[in-house]
Design a protein around this motif. Structure first.
Motif, PDB file in Angstrom:
ATOM      1  N   LEU A  37       0.807  -1.224   0.000  1.00  0.00           N
ATOM      2  CA  LEU A  37       0.000   0.000   0.000  1.00  0.00           C
ATOM      3  C   LEU A  37       0.837   1.270   0.000  1.00  0.00           C
ATOM      4  N   ARG A  38       2.139   1.132   0.114  1.00  0.00           N
ATOM      5  CA  ARG A  38       3.019   2.305   0.001  1.00  0.00           C
ATOM      6  C   ARG A  38       3.499   2.360  -1.443  1.00  0.00           C
ATOM      7  N   THR A  39       2.844   3.189  -2.239  1.00  0.00           N
ATOM      8  CA  THR A  39       3.023   3.201  -3.691  1.00  0.00           C
ATOM      9  C   THR A  39       3.566   4.542  -4.161  1.00  0.00           C
ATOM     10  N   SER A  40       3.621   4.694  -5.477  1.00  0.00           N
ATOM     11  CA  SER A  40       4.087   5.947  -6.071  1.00  0.00           C
ATOM     12  C   SER A  40       3.149   7.101  -5.814  1.00  0.00           C
ATOM     13  N   SER A  41       1.992   6.854  -5.218  1.00  0.00           N
ATOM     14  CA  SER A  41       1.099   7.943  -4.842  1.00  0.00           C
ATOM     15  C   SER A  41       1.429   8.481  -3.461  1.00  0.00           C
TER      16      SER A  41
ATOM     17  N   GLY B   6      -0.158  11.709  -9.119  1.00  0.00           N
ATOM     18  CA  GLY B   6      -1.148  12.403  -9.934  1.00  0.00           C
ATOM     19  C   GLY B   6      -0.457  13.152 -11.044  1.00  0.00           C
ATOM     20  N   ILE B   7      -0.370  14.464 -10.902  1.00  0.00           N
ATOM     21  CA  ILE B   7       0.233  15.280 -11.959  1.00  0.00           C
ATOM     22  C   ILE B   7       1.750  15.122 -12.014  1.00  0.00           C
ATOM     23  N   SER B   8       2.383  14.639 -10.936  1.00  0.00           N
ATOM     24  CA  SER B   8       3.839  14.477 -10.903  1.00  0.00           C
ATOM     25  C   SER B   8       4.201  13.287 -10.037  1.00  0.00           C
ATOM     26  N   ASN B   9       5.521  13.076  -9.909  1.00  0.00           N
ATOM     27  CA  ASN B   9       6.033  12.064  -8.982  1.00  0.00           C
ATOM     28  C   ASN B   9       6.451  12.673  -7.655  1.00  0.00           C
TER      29      ASN B   9
END
Length: 986
Positions: free
Chosen positions: A136-140, A492-495
């Motif tokens: 659950l610890r992702t790129s978001s 979202g719009i970026s990393n």
């Protein structure tokens, strides 16, 4: 300082409240608060799991600000220096020096040698601190893959050439001294700790002397001048090494830098004896609750600003502090309060012109950028401050030479503060700064449709803390820009835009924060950036440092714009202001594709072998002292089970206080920054952290503005299972681990950090105030006396008190038993045993809410199973079953006098099974030790009814009992009548 005592049974609470003005100024911390009006995408709260972050946004949107400081870091509170070093208003330098001298004198006496001997300190790590992979610890969010972490690292330097097999990298962790890796390009570097001779490990500046082509001559500045309260510690001066850090000079420049932080050093090319060093205010007096009580004025310390030496550091001259002359600089509270033309915090960056080293540029807090064309003799401002009224407005500067036939000096200025008034951080550029009046162009835009969005608000509201800009030598159009972390944009719009790279002179940027190894779980930088250096042989390869240590890029890039397709963001304007998830709109999608069109192919952590995590506090399990938790600055909470090398991260974010439960060995708690806490019923498993902090944000008692520390003080009751205390301006208590009327499963469903649904009708946590719940009940209120001034509670602890027991008491509650044993001469020992009946398949009883008169809810199946279960037996360290006792010694003789412990008074923690009143255990004086979680003693001696053992006088025969863990027998004591006030049998 004021104290308040609230007696409760056998234990009492001692809370310390700080003095007025000690409430943490926002300049020192990053308090949660309402997002700025100009933020276009809903912010996910810093470093917290998404489910909790969205819940906290809802809480913070409620009326009033719940005690948060809304003035910003430039507020009068910060500048007035009202933090107190009790009993004075500050800590004079003379007292600091005296304390340091006393410590040095003690150290000269030496310590015993040999692991395990009294007085010997042994490291318990970690040198390998691992964020484990978690689905659950992702790129978001951040750290979306397994990551070896380090502590906040404020400076880096490359020495000489950098090629595979020989690339020397110096690193300065904020509280960890100086480290060196000689093979920084080869796999995982081997790190060597260098700064044992230093008087302090706080470091913020490293400079390699350009006159020594070997790269072995380095200068180091101690102290950290970033305007933070979470460890930006004051230093003692400079150190110099001429052999790559193997040996060091004595402390240099104490008269100029002791008690300040040196953040920037440059050595003049062609003249190794001319050195410039920039200093600023730094702090003393930080506690584990952080950050009230810290002071940065330090009476008797030298003035902050820019100093110059022309004799190799033997002597230093104060030459600049953000004004045309130093004659108006006072270095006192007036200046710190922004009351003079000089910088209220000092000079943060000094650089020399690439064409003419006699031209010096300096960036000062709240005073913009200045230039001297004569080696520091005279000064002129070439760029005004973005906001001189905010004392923490920080300009970072970088200069480069434009190629022939232009041959002009270009300057990049990255500047910001706290976003006060919606004034966001931005990037400026001038292509001719060496003479005349430079013209600076603002390259930043808050419009997502424009390329300047890549540098928009790059350091958010904490540019005073994390902010850098560099341009690699010989590449004037290339610029790296680093700051905070765009939590609301991440995934979202970026990393995250933690670090951006521009190859068009700052017009546009691409996002360097995550690599191209995976769309959901890539390797990534940790938030909060502090420094970056580029490989001189490949400027696209960089070494970058942050609050999470050091990463290295591969030096090549990949197009990850395809990851933007299908991305969603949290939009706080949806659902009537409640917020919701939506896809990227066309403008956002286009900007995402541009930002991710060039990302590093691989980012690698270089932190293995660096023991640099900044622990704020530690806790250990009462059941196993090898199990230790610790909260760290911006790296969350960590746990070890005794491994002196590797610790594991159990929760991200800022890590504050942590702890265990006296009866349940599987229970844990921890805090982030700010109010509230999490509880865990699975030995600290990452997925089982559950929020119980709602009442502290939205109390139902009339006082909705309790202030609190950055890391709130919180403890568990050392006697009673399930009871915890936390301090804000009140002291709060829960008796149910925060469950209230919920079961553990219900708490997980609604309040889990990662997956909880957090419905508006559910309050997570059941904290109640001790004493008056209104504003008048705050511990700083005049209700408790005219001297009860203060800001909030900074510490809580328990103290032993007597519990008066009447002679007629025949069935004391279990919570009172430890005090009875103290009164009746029993040996004191923390409770360490829990009781369990024979396991059944029925669920545990649901505990009543605080103050409720109803009995625990049980199912028929549970009641039936409980009524047929075997008697409870003690479990835990030092507790033995009947079988194990019989194997080792004869049974203890019991007294004919006994009393009972009702089942409903037994522990009702998550691991305790339901028992009925019909399965009460008949308990005598001998077995009461087990009822109170004290290890049993087996003996052939026994007392008659109504008597007790008294004293430990010697007896001729050794046919008695052994203490747990002891190899020697102890003789039986004589039996005497019980003291007044003890129940029969005790």
């Amino acid at each position: 300082m004021s104290l308040s005592v609230s007696a409760r049974g056998s234990w009492s609470i001692l809370a310390a409240a700080l003095a007025v003005g000690a409430a943490v100024p926002a300049a020192f911390v990053r308090p949660p608060g309402r997002p700025p009006a100009d933020r276009r995408i809903g912010q996910v709260d810093e470093g917290r799991p998404a489910a909790l972050a969205r819940h906290l946004e809802r809480l913070k949107a409620l009326p009033q600000n719940f005690g948060e400081n809304v003035e910003g870091p430039g507020s009068a509170a910060e500048a007035a220096f009202q933090q107190r070093a009790y009993p004075d208003s500050d800590i004079p330098l003379v007292r600091i020096n005296a304390a340091r001298a006393a410590a040095a004198s003690l150290n000269k006496k030496g310590f015993p040698k040999g692991k395990g001997r009294t007085g010997v300190w042994v490291t318990i790590g970690p040198s390998n601190a691992i964020y484990p992979f978690f689905d659950l610890r992702t790129s978001s969010l951040y750290v979306p893959n397994e990551y070896a972490a380090g502590g906040r690292t404020t400076a880096l330097a490359l020495a000489g050439d950098c090629v595979p097999g020989h690339c020397r990298l110096y690193a300065a962790p904020a509280g960890g001294g100086i480290w060196r890796a000689d093979n920084a390009l080869t796999g995982q570097p081997h790190w060597t700790y260098l700064s044992s001779p230093f008087e302090i490990n706080s470091v913020a500046a490293i400079a390699v002397d350009p006159n020594d082509l070997s790269g072995n001559t380095i200068w180091v500045g101690t102290g950290e001048p970033n305007a933070c309260g979470s460890g930006c510690e004051a230093g003692v001066g400079l150190y110099k090494s001429i052999d790559g850090g193997d040996t060091w000079s004595a402390t240099i420049g104490k008269a100029a830098f002791n008690g300040r932080g040196v953040g920037s050093i440059v050595v003049r090319p062609g003249d190794p004896n001319t050195i410039y060093a920039a200093s600023g205010r730094a702090i003393r007096g930080v506690s584990s609750s952080c950050c009230s009580g810290a002071v940065s004025l330090i009476p008797g310390a030298p003035k902050w600003g820019l100093y110059k030496s022309t004799d190799g550091g033997a002597n230093w001259t104060f030459i600049h502090n953000g004004a045309a002359t130093t004659a108006v600089c006072t270095g006192d509270a007036t200046e710190a309060n922004n009351g003079t033309p000089c910088s209220p915090r000092g000079v943060r960056r000094v650089v020399l012109d690439p064409l003419n080293p006699d031209i010096v540029y300096a960036g000062s807090y709240a005073r913009g950028v200045w230039r001297s064309n004569d080696g520091g003799a005279t000064w002129a401002q070439i760029k005004a401050s973005l906001n001189s009224a905010i004392t923490t407005t920080r300009p970072e500067i970088a200069v480069t030479l434009l190629p022939p036939p232009i041959n002009k000096t270009r300057m990049y200025v990255a500047e910001g503060h706290s976003n006060t008034g919606g004034q966001y951080s931005r990037l400026f550029r001038s292509d001719d700064v060496a003479s005349g009046v430079p013209v600076f162009t603002d390259l930043t835009s808050n419009n997502q449709a424009l390329p300047g969005y890549g540098s928009f608000n790059y350091c958010t509201g904490q540019c005073w803390y994390d902010n850098f800009v560099i341009t690699p030598k010989g590449h004037p159009d290339m610029v790296y820009l680093g700051g905070s972390y765009q939590y609301g944009e991440t995934g979202g719009i970026s990393n995250g835009r933690a670090v951006g790279l521009s190859t068009d002179a700052g017009v546009s940027f691409t996002d360097m924060t995550m690599d191209a190894t995976d769309a959901v779980h890539p390797n990534a930088m940790h938030p909060d950036q502090h420094f970056i250096v580029a490989n001189p042989n490949n400027p696209f390869q960089f070494f970058e440092s942050s609050d999470g240590g050091i990463v290295r890029s591969s030096g090549d890039f990949a197009d990850a714009s395809g990851n933007c397709d299908g991305r969603e963001i949290f939009d706080p304007t949806l659902n009537g202001g409640a917020g919701g998830i939506r896809p990227l709109n066309p403008v956002e999608l286009a900007r995402c594709r541009q930002l991710l069109s060039r990302v590093p192919t691989v980012l690698e952590s270089l932190n293995k072998g660096l023991s640099t995590l900044q622990f704020q506090s530690l806790s250990y399990s009462p059941h196993n002292t090898n199990i230790i938790q610790g909260g760290t600055q911006d790296n969350g909470t960590w746990q070890t089970t005794g491994n002196p090398v590797m610790w594991t991260n159990v929760m991200i974010g800022d890590g504050g206080q942590s702890g265990f439960d006296v009866a349940d060995p599987h229970f844990r708690f921890h805090t982030f920054a700010g109010r509230g806490s999490d509880v865990n019923f699975s030995d600290g498993a990452v997925a089982d952290w559950n929020w119980i902090g709602d009442p502290l944000f939205f109390p139902l008692n009339g006082d909705r503005g309790d202030p609190s520390e950055f890391y709130v003080p919180i403890i568990s009751d050392p006697v009673v299972n399930g009871t915890m205390f936390v301090g804000t301006a009140h002291v709060w208590r829960t008796k149910t681990h925060g469950l209230g009327a919920m079961t553990v499963d219900e708490l997980r469903e609604h309040c889990n950090e990662w997956t909880g649904d957090f419905p508006a009708t559910v309050i997570c946590g059941d904290w109640q105030t001790l004493g008056n719940p209104t504003t008048a009940g705050r511990l700083t209120s005049s209700t408790y006396g005219a001297d009860r001034t203060g800001g909030d509670v900074a510490a809580i602890r328990g103290t032993d008190v007597f519990l008066k027991v009447t002679p007629t008491m025949t069935s004391p509650p279990s919570s009172a038993l430890p005090a009875i044993h103290r009164r009746c001469g029993r040996r004191r020992r923390p409770a360490a045993c829990s009781y369990q009946a024979t396991p059944t398949s029925s669920p545990p009883a649901r505990p009543p809410s605080p103050g409720s008169t109803r009995r625990p809810r049980t199912t028929p199946a549970a009641t039936s199973a409980a009524s047929t279960s075997t008697p409870a037996i003690p479990t835990g360290p030092g507790c033995r079953t009947a079988a194990s006792t019989r194997r080792r010694r004869r049974p203890r003789a019991t007294s004919s006098r006994s009393y009972t412990i009702p089942a409903q008074e037994r522990q009702r923690g998550p691991t305790a099974a339901t028992t009925s009143a019909t399965s009460r255990r008949q308990t005598s004086c001998a077995t009461t030790r087990r009822a109170t979680s004290m290890p049993p003693r087996t003996s052939e001696c026994s007392c008659s009814p109504g008597e007790r053992r008294a004293g430990r006088g010697p007896r001729p025969a050794c046919r008695t009992w052994r203490s747990p863990g002891s190899r020697s027998c102890r003789a039986c004591a004589s039996c005497t009548p019980p003291p007044t006030g003890c129940p029969p049998g005790l």
